[in-house]
Structures are given as C-alpha cells and as structure tokens.
Design a protein around this motif. Structure first.
Motif, PDB file in Angstrom:
ATOM      1  N   PRO A 149      66.847   8.066  35.478  1.00 48.10           N
ATOM      2  CA  PRO A 149      67.808   9.159  35.645  1.00 48.10           C
ATOM      3  C   PRO A 149      67.179  10.533  35.431  1.00 48.10           C
ATOM      4  O   PRO A 149      67.656  11.529  35.992  1.00 48.10           O
ATOM      5  CB  PRO A 149      68.875   8.875  34.584  1.00 48.10           C
ATOM      6  CG  PRO A 149      68.758   7.399  34.317  1.00 48.10           C
ATOM      7  CD  PRO A 149      67.305   7.059  34.505  1.00 48.10           C
ATOM      8  N   ARG A 178      73.915  11.465  33.937  1.00 43.41           N
ATOM      9  CA  ARG A 178      73.059  11.188  35.101  1.00 43.41           C
ATOM     10  C   ARG A 178      72.817   9.673  35.218  1.00 43.41           C
ATOM     11  O   ARG A 178      72.761   9.127  36.316  1.00 43.41           O
ATOM     12  CB  ARG A 178      71.716  11.914  34.960  1.00 43.41           C
ATOM     13  CG  ARG A 178      71.770  13.420  35.178  1.00 43.41           C
ATOM     14  CD  ARG A 178      71.948  13.777  36.654  1.00 43.41           C
ATOM     15  NE  ARG A 178      71.683  15.188  36.903  1.00 43.41           N
ATOM     16  CZ  ARG A 178      71.906  15.782  38.071  1.00 43.41           C
ATOM     17  NH1 ARG A 178      72.415  15.127  39.092  1.00 43.41           N
ATOM     18  NH2 ARG A 178      71.648  17.055  38.234  1.00 43.41           N
ATOM     19  N   MET A 233      73.978   7.334  38.244  1.00 45.96           N
ATOM     20  CA  MET A 233      72.940   6.649  39.016  1.00 45.96           C
ATOM     21  C   MET A 233      73.277   5.165  39.206  1.00 45.96           C
ATOM     22  O   MET A 233      73.175   4.622  40.302  1.00 45.96           O
ATOM     23  CB  MET A 233      71.609   6.805  38.285  1.00 45.96           C
ATOM     24  CG  MET A 233      70.413   6.455  39.123  1.00 45.96           C
ATOM     25  SD  MET A 233      68.885   6.943  38.287  1.00 45.96           S
ATOM     26  CE  MET A 233      67.850   7.230  39.712  1.00 45.96           C
TER      27      MET A 233
END
Ligand code: NZQ
Ligand code: ZN
Length: 387
Positions: free
Chosen positions: A176, A239, A243
């Motif tokens: 990430p 993130r 993801m």
C-alpha cells in the motif's frame, strides 16, 4: 444459485516491504525479464531503482511509456516484439492497471505466431502465455488478481476486455505504501472503478445473501477508506484496505453462483474511453447513476431498496420508491463529493458522436443480455442523460 467452476491461481503478497520477496519469486523463472512500466511514476517513488537493485544478475529488457487506456499500437506490439527478440522468460509489470493489462496482452502475443489482435479480438484462442509477475502501484482495477487485460486500438475505436485463464498473474505484490503518491484524481477514479465493479455484480437477477453482504461491505469499505485516502494520502491503514477491496473487484469472487449481469456500465464506459481517451473510473462514475435511473422499475425496485438500506443506511420505513430514488441520488452525491466531474461535457464530450458510440456499444458489448437488457436506444438515452 447457478453452477460455477472457479480458480484464481494468483499468489498475493501483501503489505509494507513485501517486495523484498521479489528475488525469491523471480528465481522460479529464467534469467531474461521484460520489465514493463508507464510514464515514470515508478521512478519518482524510487520503486524502479529498488527493483533493479533486487534483480541484479538478471538480463532486464525494458518497455516503458505504457499509457493509461493502454494502446495496442505501439505498446502491445512493441512488447511482443521485445519478448520474441530477447527470448524473454517472464514479464515483470510495475505500475497501475494499464501496465498490467498491457503486459497480459504481451504475455499472450509473445507465444503466438500471428497478429496479436487475433487473440485480443477473440478470433483465436491463446495456447500459451509468458508468466507475469506484477507490483501494482494503483488501487483500482483488480488486474493484479484477474485474468483481464483491457486494450485500446485507436484507429477502430475499440477497447476490448481480453480475458483468458492463462493470463492470471503468477504473483502480485501489493504494498500500500506504493499507492501513497497516487494523485487525488486517480485515487477518486480508483474508488469509483472498484465501486462500480461491485455494483456490476450486485445488480443482477439471481444473487445470494452471502454475495450481497460481501458486495455491500465492499461498497461501504471503499467509501469510508476512499475518503480517508483522499483526506490523508499517506494513511497506511486506509490505503491498505482500499487496495485489498480493489483486488477483489474483477476476479468473480463477489458473484460466485449469481446470474451474469452483463457489466453494462463497463460496456458503455469502454466506448467513452476508446473514443475520447478519458479516465475509466471517472467515466464509470458519470454513467452509473444515469444507468441506475434508467433501469429503475417495479422489477428492479427490490434490489435498489436493499442497496439503499444496506449501503447508505436509508430509513427502511420510507416508501420503497423513495428509498430507491434516494439511493441513486446518494450514489451520485458520493462520486461528486470525491471530486469527480459528473458530466461528460466536463470531460470534453459533446453530443456529436453519441449516435456512433451507442451503435458501437450495441454491436460490440452484448448489452441486450444484461440484467436489464439495453437496446441501442437505451444506450443513447443513458449517454444523453450523462452529458
Ligand atoms: O504512467 P505512470 O507514470 O505510471 O502514471 C500512472 C498514470 O498516469 C499513474 N500512477 C500509477 N501508479 C501511481 C501513479 N501515479 C503516482 N503514484 C503511483 N503509485 O496513474 C495514472 C493512471 O494509471 P492507470 O494504470 O491507467 O490507472 P488504473 O490502474 O486505473 O488502470 C486503468 C485501466 O485499467 C482498465 C481500464 O479500462 C483502464 O484502461 N481496467 C482493467 C480491468 C481489469 N484488468 O480487470 C478492469 C477495469 O474495469 C478496467 O476496465
Ligand atoms: Zn472498471
């Protein structure tokens, strides 16, 4: 529930620092690597240099400059030529979905003697493909966990989702941290893309409680974490969750046993990108609420009611039609709130080619078999409502 036959062979290696395992993975193949990447973002974040450091001793041939909406000519053709000239053993794709997609077409073309378009256009079935390893740097498409490569051919306005089980990546590295640098525009487009992948599987006739729950959770997660990524691009947990959610988008896991939906928003958006080279996720965000309004009927009402209550928390006591309309409005407002231009005109698209695009979509995308069948006239109306 429908029968299915499912296998995703891709190894996912997820988390901070995982590319340290790259040498171990690459050691399974030969010494000659085709390294594919885009316009330079991987150099700005130091990933390119890191990859070269980790792969000292390998013979690395590079194909750079792969554009968003990757092009058959020159990128796929150049990649196939390089693989053949250098007798490449494995492709290492480093970048966003466009780099991965292009690499998939190259992987198949490298093992085919004829024109690679024969494969992409499904005229000929690939018999073999080079193995692909990837380091994905943008959360959006799910290309790191699926079998598709979406390729554009400019001169014919074609944008084709080419899929073959041979094209699953062998291994995908997902760190990430590499997505911290993704711009606001591309982050928002990625949220919209992954949300639409989920909706394309949620809005269909035959579903299960299990799949509906998975999809509803995906949508809530993408909205909550997507917003956090926009507010603080370097928030690792946001993130990371975004993801992973994006990774689930396109490999079928969200809809095992569901009836097919036809992926109508993608069918329409691919033509927009083919004709105007726009960002895929933005095109989807514009089309989605218009398509929803277009297909809302007595038959589809229960799906929209469930969506409104479970995804947006709309009061179940309201009349059903009101819940459905609010749900569509909330969908529009969410995309608008993350900064996506919500009209085609804002992307430089006017009415001049709508007829041509509607015809192209009707002929090429098979949307007469979608969850709610769409005729050329329906497609034209959705495009017009999106202007
Ligand atoms: O080219 P570089 O310099 O790498 O810059 C890219 C590009 O300009 C940049 N970018 C990527 N990672 C970055 C970064 N910038 C800063 N930091 C990073 N870490 O982002 C821009 C867009 O990249 P692109 O790869 O085009 O975006 P995305 O991942 O959204 O891929 C879009 C393509 O995938 C197709 C779309 O149609 C479109 O062509 N799709 C592929 C699917 C699949 N394989 O299953 C399914 C989807 O529905 C979709 O159709
Ligand atoms: Zn998509």
């Amino acid at each position: 529930m429908q029968n299915f036959d499912y296998q995703t062979p891709t190894r996912l290696v997820f988390g901070k620092g995982v590319i340290e395992k790259l040498p171990e993975v690459m050691a399974q193949f030969g010494k000659r690597i085709l390294l594919t990447y885009g316009g330079g973002s991987i150099k700005k974040i130091g990933l390119y240099q890191k990859v070269l450091e980790l792969l000292k001793g390998y013979e690395i041939v590079e194909l750079s400059g792969i554009q968003p909406n990757p092009k058959y000519d020159p990128s796929v053709l150049d990649g196939v030529r390089l693989c053949k000239e250098h007798n490449i053993d494995v492709i290492l794709a480093v970048g966003g979905g466009s780099v991965l997609d292009c690499s998939k077409a190259i992987a198949a073309g490298a093992k085919y003697d004829g024109d690679p378009w024969d494969l992409i256009s499904y005229k000929v079935k690939a018999q073999a493909a080079l193995p692909i390893v990837d380091i994905i740097t943008l959360a959006a498409t799910g290309s790191e966990y699926d079998t598709y490569g979406v390729i554009s051919r400019t001169e014919t306005n074609d944008k084709i989702g080419y899929g073959d089980p041979l094209l699953y990546p062998h291994t995908s590295f997902l760190d990430p941290v590499f997505t911290f640098s993704v711009s606001r525009k591309q982050t928002a487009a990625g949220i919209a893309d992954a949300m639409n992948h989920t909706m394309e599987q949620y809005f269909t006739a035959d579903t299960t409680l299990l799949n509906d729950g998975f999809c509803e959770s995906m949508l809530r997660s993408l909205m909550v974490n997507g917003r956090k990524c926009l507010e603080n691009p370097e928030e690792y947990t946001a993130r990371a969750e975004m993801m992973l959610a994006c990774t689930y988008g396109c490999n079928g896991i969200l809809s095992l046993g569901n009836s097919p939906s036809g992926w109508p928003c993608h069918g329409i958006e691919h033509a927009l990108s083919a004709y105007y080279d726009i960002t895929h996720g933005e095109g989807l965000a514009i089309i989605t609420p218009r398509w929803m309004r277009h297909i809302l009927s007595e038959r589809t009402l229960p799906r929209f009611v469930k969506y409104g209550i479970n995804v947006f928390g709309i009061d179940p006591a309201l009349p059903e039609r009101e819940i459905a309309e609010k749900a569509i409005e909330e969908t529009y407002r969410f995309f608008e709130s993350i900064g996506i231009p919500m009209h085609l005109r804002e992307m430089g698209i006017d009415s001049s080619r709508l007829d041509e695009m509607a015809h192209h979509i009707a002929v090429n995308e098979g949307l007469e078999n979608a969850y709610v069948p769409l005729s050329e006239q329906d497609i034209k109306e959705i495009l017009t409502e999106s202007l």
